[in-house]
Design an enzyme around this catalytic site. Sequence first.
Site, short mmCIF file in Angstrom:
data_model
loop_
_atom_site.label_atom_id
_atom_site.label_comp_id
_atom_site.label_asym_id
_atom_site.label_seq_id
_atom_site.Cartn_x
_atom_site.Cartn_y
_atom_site.Cartn_z
N CYS A 195 4.03 -2.55 -6.00
CA CYS A 195 3.82 -1.10 -6.10
C CYS A 195 3.16 -0.53 -4.86
O CYS A 195 3.21 0.69 -4.63
CB CYS A 195 3.01 -0.77 -7.35
SG CYS A 195 1.37 -1.51 -7.39
N CYS A 336 -1.90 -6.06 6.06
CA CYS A 336 -1.24 -4.88 5.49
C CYS A 336 -2.33 -4.00 4.90
O CYS A 336 -3.45 -3.96 5.44
CB CYS A 336 -0.19 -5.29 4.45
SG CYS A 336 -0.86 -6.20 3.04
#
Length: 379
Positions: A195, A336
């Site tokens: 997600c 990330c």
Amino acid sequence: MEATTLVPAEKQRYQKHINLPEIGQQGQLRLKNARVLVVGAGGLGCPVLLYLTAAGVGTIGVIDPDVVDLSNLQRQVIYTTDEVGQPKAKAAVTHLNRLNPGLTFDTYTMALESGNARSIIESYDIIVDCTDNFKVRYLVNDVCVTLGKPFVYGAIHRFEGQVAVLNATLDDGRRGPTYRCLFPEYPNDIEIPNCNDTGVLGVLPGVIGTYQANEVIKLITGIGQSLSEHLLMVDLLAMSQQKIKTKRRSDADDLARQGLISAGMRSMAASVGPKKISTQELASRLAAGEDLFLLDVRERPEFDLCHLEGAVLIPVGMIPNNRKRIPTDRPVVVYCHHGIRSANVAEYLYAQGGLTNLYNLEGGINAWARDVEPEMAIY
């Protein structure tokens, strides 16, 4: 020792259940004596935990190694803003105890992995798979199949979700389909969506998690028709549902055993594979002038908003075609937003090229902004 009666306070609390002929006092007593492990206290785990607690499941285990993040609160409705940074398992149990203080809660703030999965899972009657991690999902499957435990599977993606009851005992005494019967092939780490990349409608895990809790209650009380031989697919954009018939593969047990063997081999490989690096260690090594290759695997808009100085951007989807750009002669720190995508990239690079110079930044750039560079504009 199993309880044989409901006390007056329990009869009052669960009156609406007891009034249902299908459940009654005997069904409520089964709930009281049941032991359920919920793997993952995130989007799916929150509604599962809330409804199983409200229903009076006597012992509930909560396992999740993560901490509450501000971005969780859009869908993980058990947590509050002041709990950001706290371990999810502990924060969840605090709320659940307030909801129903007569229950027993087991709190695990570690990850479920091959070294501890069997010892944890074997203590429970039913396992609820609320993880978004494929390694853990296959591990849950393989351990449950080996131990003969049923588990309730749930998964979400953008606006769609899936629910199934797996490895449950059928009416004729056989075991139902397993996760590997539905999805035999383990997906490539780099191809796994999450997600953080794709987004998810906030109410979707509430819907799917509630379906999961419903299946758990049905399994415990023995009422209704479970999803033990069906995969339920829900699309909230189209407001449609589809139920697909499933069946157990003849080699389901062998697949589970092979999976456990492979999981053990992955655990051993992890000692020589990608390593983790904390924000503090990275900051120290950069300050010392060490020659590190900083690999940012987010998307361009995320990179443009904020990034580590000197980092090279290669989004996840472009990694396979750009492996030659990643050096082998110096440490490579992959990062990330939260460390999930980068972990997948590091494992992919190790598996494909055998690189042993890989480090995954724990907590990603979000943790870096929190711990090292608070003036960074994070999202």
